[in-house]
Design a protein around this motif. Structure first.
Motif, mmCIF file in Angstrom:
data_model
loop_
_atom_site.group_PDB
_atom_site.id
_atom_site.type_symbol
_atom_site.label_atom_id
_atom_site.label_comp_id
_atom_site.label_asym_id
_atom_site.label_seq_id
_atom_site.Cartn_x
_atom_site.Cartn_y
_atom_site.Cartn_z
ATOM 1 N N GLU A 1 61.205 42.919 2.675
ATOM 2 C CA GLU A 1 61.913 41.771 2.115
ATOM 3 C C GLU A 1 61.337 40.453 2.633
ATOM 4 O OE1 GLU A 1 64.364 41.652 -0.141
ATOM 5 O OE2 GLU A 1 64.216 43.838 -0.378
ATOM 6 N N PRO A 2 60.985 39.516 1.752
ATOM 7 C CA PRO A 2 60.509 38.195 2.208
ATOM 8 C C PRO A 2 61.653 37.370 2.777
ATOM 9 C CG PRO A 2 60.712 38.219 -0.178
ATOM 10 C CD PRO A 2 60.969 39.630 0.270
ATOM 11 N N TRP A 3 61.284 36.370 3.577
ATOM 12 C CA TRP A 3 62.273 35.535 4.256
ATOM 13 C C TRP A 3 62.594 34.302 3.401
ATOM 14 C CZ3 TRP A 3 64.211 35.822 9.501
ATOM 15 C CH2 TRP A 3 63.908 37.032 10.126
ATOM 16 N N THR A 4 63.179 34.526 2.254
ATOM 17 C CA THR A 4 63.440 33.411 1.332
ATOM 18 C C THR A 4 64.569 32.502 1.809
ATOM 19 O OG1 THR A 4 64.858 34.915 0.052
ATOM 20 C CG2 THR A 4 62.564 34.664 -0.677
ATOM 21 N N ALA A 5 65.414 32.983 2.721
ATOM 22 C CA ALA A 5 66.524 32.163 3.223
ATOM 23 C C ALA A 5 66.129 31.307 4.422
ATOM 24 C CB ALA A 5 67.706 33.052 3.595
ATOM 25 N N LEU A 6 64.920 31.500 4.942
ATOM 26 C CA LEU A 6 64.485 30.722 6.105
ATOM 27 C C LEU A 6 64.103 29.312 5.661
ATOM 28 C CD1 LEU A 6 63.696 30.601 9.113
ATOM 29 C CD2 LEU A 6 61.423 31.435 8.465
ATOM 30 N N PRO A 7 64.810 28.278 6.145
ATOM 31 C CA PRO A 7 64.490 26.912 5.716
ATOM 32 C C PRO A 7 63.074 26.514 6.145
ATOM 33 C CG PRO A 7 66.630 27.005 6.824
ATOM 34 C CD PRO A 7 65.946 28.322 7.073
ATOM 35 N N LEU A 8 62.356 25.858 5.264
ATOM 36 C CA LEU A 8 61.014 25.402 5.608
ATOM 37 C C LEU A 8 61.071 24.375 6.730
ATOM 38 C CD1 LEU A 8 58.112 25.895 4.847
ATOM 39 C CD2 LEU A 8 58.289 24.107 3.115
ATOM 40 N N SER A 9 62.172 23.649 6.821
ATOM 41 C CA SER A 9 62.332 22.675 7.911
ATOM 42 C C SER A 9 62.316 23.386 9.261
ATOM 43 C CB SER A 9 63.638 21.894 7.741
ATOM 44 O OG SER A 9 64.755 22.779 7.707
ATOM 45 N N PHE A 10 62.902 24.587 9.332
ATOM 46 C CA PHE A 10 62.897 25.359 10.581
ATOM 47 C C PHE A 10 61.468 25.699 10.981
ATOM 48 C CE2 PHE A 10 62.936 29.209 13.089
ATOM 49 C CZ PHE A 10 64.024 29.071 13.930
ATOM 50 N N VAL A 11 60.650 26.088 10.020
ATOM 51 C CA VAL A 11 59.255 26.428 10.289
ATOM 52 C C VAL A 11 58.510 25.211 10.816
ATOM 53 C CG1 VAL A 11 57.091 27.223 9.265
ATOM 54 C CG2 VAL A 11 59.266 28.247 8.551
ATOM 55 N N LEU A 12 58.666 24.064 10.150
ATOM 56 C CA LEU A 12 57.953 22.852 10.550
ATOM 57 C C LEU A 12 58.426 22.333 11.905
ATOM 58 C CD1 LEU A 12 56.978 23.031 7.622
ATOM 59 C CD2 LEU A 12 57.330 20.573 7.421
ATOM 60 N N GLU A 13 59.692 22.539 12.223
ATOM 61 C CA GLU A 13 60.227 22.054 13.500
ATOM 62 C C GLU A 13 59.788 22.932 14.677
ATOM 63 O OE1 GLU A 13 64.455 20.213 11.811
ATOM 64 O OE2 GLU A 13 64.333 22.243 12.626
ATOM 65 N N ASN A 14 59.704 24.235 14.461
ATOM 66 C CA ASN A 14 59.500 25.150 15.581
ATOM 67 C C ASN A 14 58.053 25.534 15.842
ATOM 68 O OD1 ASN A 14 62.250 26.163 16.786
ATOM 69 N ND2 ASN A 14 62.592 25.962 14.580
ATOM 70 N N LEU A 15 57.171 25.348 14.871
ATOM 71 C CA LEU A 15 55.759 25.572 15.132
ATOM 72 C C LEU A 15 55.157 24.358 15.824
ATOM 73 C CD1 LEU A 15 54.558 27.290 11.823
ATOM 74 C CD2 LEU A 15 54.823 28.351 14.068
ATOM 75 N N LEU A 16 54.173 24.588 16.678
ATOM 76 C CA LEU A 16 53.495 23.496 17.369
ATOM 77 C C LEU A 16 52.586 22.747 16.406
ATOM 78 C CD1 LEU A 16 52.328 25.378 20.594
ATOM 79 C CD2 LEU A 16 54.360 23.958 20.334
ATOM 80 N N SER A 17 52.292 21.505 16.733
ATOM 81 C CA SER A 17 51.265 20.765 16.009
ATOM 82 C C SER A 17 49.901 21.317 16.389
ATOM 83 C CB SER A 17 51.327 19.274 16.355
ATOM 84 O OG SER A 17 52.541 18.708 15.945
ATOM 85 N N LEU A 18 49.012 21.432 15.416
ATOM 86 C CA LEU A 18 47.663 21.895 15.688
ATOM 87 C C LEU A 18 46.960 20.884 16.588
ATOM 88 C CD1 LEU A 18 45.848 24.286 14.899
ATOM 89 C CD2 LEU A 18 44.921 22.877 13.072
ATOM 90 N N GLN A 19 46.360 21.360 17.671
ATOM 91 C CA GLN A 19 45.747 20.494 18.671
ATOM 92 C C GLN A 19 44.242 20.726 18.744
ATOM 93 O OE1 GLN A 19 47.299 18.138 20.529
ATOM 94 N NE2 GLN A 19 49.260 18.563 19.544
ATOM 95 N N PRO A 20 43.482 19.735 19.226
ATOM 96 C CA PRO A 20 42.043 19.943 19.392
ATOM 97 C C PRO A 20 41.754 20.853 20.578
ATOM 98 C CG PRO A 20 42.663 17.824 20.312
ATOM 99 C CD PRO A 20 43.892 18.382 19.657
ATOM 100 N N ARG A 21 40.607 21.497 20.538
ATOM 101 C CA ARG A 21 40.106 22.278 21.662
ATOM 102 C C ARG A 21 38.898 21.549 22.220
ATOM 103 N NH1 ARG A 21 44.318 24.437 18.735
ATOM 104 N NH2 ARG A 21 44.735 26.602 19.308
ATOM 105 N N TYR A 22 38.852 21.397 23.543
ATOM 106 C CA TYR A 22 37.815 20.565 24.154
ATOM 107 C C TYR A 22 36.674 21.402 24.724
ATOM 108 C CZ TYR A 22 40.854 16.533 23.654
ATOM 109 O OH TYR A 22 41.621 15.528 23.131
ATOM 110 N N TYR A 23 35.469 20.875 24.545
ATOM 111 C CA TYR A 23 34.253 21.493 25.071
ATOM 112 C C TYR A 23 33.431 20.434 25.799
ATOM 113 C CZ TYR A 23 35.372 25.255 21.787
ATOM 114 O OH TYR A 23 36.009 26.266 21.105
#
Length: 715
Positions: free
Chosen positions: A454-476
């Motif tokens: 079953e897909p997670w159709t009831a999961l608010p997209l706002s929850f996903v955007l709030e709880n995932l980290l922002s993509l960050q650079p990797r340093y070399y």
């Protein structure tokens, strides 16, 4: 003989050119343009045309894109940080009064983790306890104003330590105030505070920033409401350590009389789908829009074409890439020893998996309208991005999911079985650790494991955007010299792939290193299939492009080329030393005096991963007795494993002799190796110099303060 006349009248040209042309006309320059031949006339015409082109650049042609910077700025900073956050003053005490806040949560963050913790804590303080807390970037306020905080308020400090005990960039003002206050002795008796530190015990100065700040506040009369606690990223326990500290914090709130409420999920951002038609036209902009702020330390981000890529390992199932990026004519400049920040995108497979589990595959090209619902909310994705761009370029969808997020997901579960599974691992730390020890749990994988059908159709997209980290650079570390190669940056990257001990023997692929491998178009040596990435082509379309920025570093060669050098590296830690040695060899070839150099280099085997071996041999020929190379191999076929720190101990007499003679020492590689090297050198100094523990520490600290002992380490 034909005469040459200026081809246009002054009053027919743009007004911006009139002063120039009137000057030419009134001077002896314009009348003199009467050539004696047709070729001279053509030459004069071309001269004036070039002059007009130069003067009109940026006015009539090649106009700068006024919105270009928007591609690379944080969405929350658009229009200015103050206007977005509602900041009207740099005095934090005054701001608390203006906003009727009860507390302030200061964050000092280098990678974004402390910032995310602060935002989460601010939301929970309000929704669970009704505490109105200001979530504050420390750099937005004058540190001196902390002394003005009244006793009715309290302050929470979430402070990260990175490198060799350094504060995050945005905490520099607080750090300077703390150091100045040792002499000024400003009292802060009315300050009530709590503190949590983020660090890594592999580093010698584990959580030093927290310790220094707490000691200074206590010495100045502040009151700590609960003992400070420390996260240890070396154990992968940062999320759990924060949750444990937060449990103690919430217990304190209950003791202080705040009533705890059970609340349902309340979004801090509104997310709505728009039309896909507009996204087809503008998606190229949104896919490179990243969360980055240009500062005195960090350049802007630019797309840099990949000019050269080659494999450095000669055997085995690992890859190590040498890559050269063309700076072209943009404004990026670097100095030998600086770092390059690579901004990767997420792999196709993980993007597709998350879209599928959310039941949103058919809406991937729809635009998102994202609006913050309160002043403290900071959207991690710019409004107008497509859903696919958000998941591919803005959010860390490959990162592990915390126990708290697993527990919070249960309320949106599509089946009772999924709800029960997530509640179980979310409530029990031991169960969660057992579960994650044998499974790499990204958000998409957790959703799929808990609900395979079953897909997670009831999961608010706002929850996903709030709880995932922002993509960050990797340093070399940059492995080229700006003296030799000023418009081309070289980097050296080990491709990381970690096997997971699950029944499927799955692999955790290092995001940035595999992204670079994909951009290099070199074949993978890994046994497992490597992820695929979406790449932007250069203008010519012949080579790939990566997005990157330059970060200034203090890891620099001494100004005087005759200063001796002790260089200590393992693996790709050799990268900056490749640049150092190449620069010294160039100066030597020009007849400049070059100091003695002692290089320690360690790797697994001389047959497989002795990177840049051919170059080192040529440098040895060029520099002669100016360069001594000491190697250490941990897997060269014999029974003895020799590491860099072992060789340093064996050559400690020479190392101390060079340091006493004024040499600069540099260490680059993993933090554990650097800590071991420090210990070997200090142990040798204790024996050879006859110093006790405190004397040795003062000696080594003195070298570090004078820049004679530097480290550039990670993990």
């Amino acid at each position: 003989m034909e005469s040459f006349t200026f081809p246009v009248k002054i009053n027919e040209l743009p007004s911006t050119l009139n002063p120039l042309l009137r000057t030419l006309q009134s001077s002896s320059i314009l009348p003199a343009l009467k050539p004696s031949s047709v070729p001279d006339g053509i030459a004069a015409f071309l001269f004036l045309l070039s002059a007009l082109g130069y003067v009109t650049r940026g006015r009539l042609w090649d106009k700068p894109d006024l919105h270009y910077k928007v591609w690379f700025e944080r969405p929350q900073l658009a229009g200015g940080a103050s206007s977005i956050k509602g900041v009207t003053t740099r005095n934090v005490a005054q701001r608390l009064e203006e906003g009727d806040y009860q507390a302030v949560i200061f964050w000092g963050s280098q990678s974004g983790t402390a910032e995310r913790f602060a935002e989460t804590l601010g939301r929970e303080c309000y929704t669970i306890f009704g505490i109105n807390a200001l979530v504050a970037d420390i750099s937005d306020y004058d540190a001196e104003s902390i002394a003005d905080l009244q006793q009715k308020h309290f302050a929470i400090f979430l402070l990260s330590t990175y490198g060799e005990g350094d504060p995050s960039d945005n905490a520099a003002g607080l750090w300077d105030w703390i150091k100045r206050n040792k002499d000024q002795a400003t009292r802060v008796e009315s300050l009530r505070y709590l503190a949590f530190g983020l660090g890594n015990s592999n580093y010698k100065y584990y959580n030093r920033v927290l310790d220094v700040v707490v000691d200074a506040l206590d010495a100045a009369g502040a009151t700590s409401l609960i003992p400070p606690q420390r996260a240890d990223d070396a154990e992968g326990a940062t999320e759990e350590d924060f949750q444990s500290w937060k449990d103690d914090l919430f217990a304190l709130f209950r003791v202080l009389g705040y009533e705890q409420k059970a609340v349902a999920y309340q979004p801090t951002v509104s997310v709505e789908f728009g039309d896909s038609a507009q996204s087809e036209k503008d998606d190229s902009v949104h896919q490179i829009s990243v969360h980055h702020q240009q500062t005195s330390l960090n350049s802007a981000i630019f797309p840099l074409p990949v000019r050269i890529s080659r494999e450095l390992f000669t055997a085995g199932d690992r890859n190590c890439i040498h890559m050269e990026l063309d700076l072209g004519n943009n404004d990026v400049v670097y100095k030998t020893g600086d770092h390059i920040g690579i901004w990767p995108c997420n792999p196709d497979e993980e993007v597709e998996r998350l879209l599928e589990t959310l039941g949103l595959s058919d809406r991937r090209k729809d635009t998102l309208t994202i609006v913050a619902l309160d002043d403290s909310a900071k959207p991690k994705v710019p409004s107008g991005s497509t859903l696919e761009a958000a998941l591919r370029h803005h959010l860390e969808i490959c990162a592990s999911v915390s126990r708290k997020i697993a527990f919070d997901l249960a309320q949106f579960a599509p089946t009772p079985e999924a709800r029960a599974m997530l509640t179980e691992i979310g409530q029990d730390r031991t169960r969660y650790e057992q579960f994650t020890s044998s499974t790499h749990i990204t958000l998409a994988r957790l959703l799929k494991l808990s609900s395979p059908l079953e897909p997670w159709t009831a999961l608010p997209l706002s929850f996903v955007l709030e709880n995932l980290l922002s993509l960050q650079p990797r340093y070399y570390s940059i492995s080229s010299s700006s003296v030799i190669s000023p418009r081309r940056i070289a980097l050296t990257a080990l491709v990381v792939n970690k096997e997971v001990a699950d029944e499927n023997k799955s692999t955790i692929h290092g995001l940035s290193s595999n992204y670079l491998l994909s951009a290099s178009k070199l074949p993978s040596n890994a046994k497992a299939a490597t992820p695929s990435f979406q790449h932007t082509s250069s203008v010519s379309g012949e080579v790939g492009t990566v997005f990157a920025h330059v970060r200034k570093s203090k890891f620099k060669l001494p100004i005087t080329s005759s200063t001796p050098l002790v260089l200590i590296a393992a693996g790709t830690g050799f990268a900056p030393f490749r640049a150092f040695l190449a620069e010294r060899a160039k100066l030597h070839a020009l007849g400049k005096p070059v100091g003695r150099m002692l290089l320690f280099f360690g790797c697994r085997s001389p047959e497989s991963d002795y990177i840049y071996r051919d170059e080192l041999e040529k440098l040895q020929e060029t520099l002669g007795d100016r360069l001594q190379i000491v190697t250490a191999f941990s897997r060269d076929g014999n029974n003895r494993k020799v590491y860099v720190q072992d060789r340093v101990a064996e050559e400690s007499e020479t190392v101390l002799e060079m340091l006493n003679a004024g040499a600069n020492m540099y260490i680059c590689g993993k933090a554990g190796m650097a800590r071991e090297v420090d210990g070997k050198i200090e142990e040798a100094a204790t024996q050879q110099k006859g110093m006790n523990g405190s004397e040795v520490k003062n000696w080594s600290d003195g070298l570090k303060k004078r820049g004679k002992w530097r480290a550039d380490v990670w993990g």
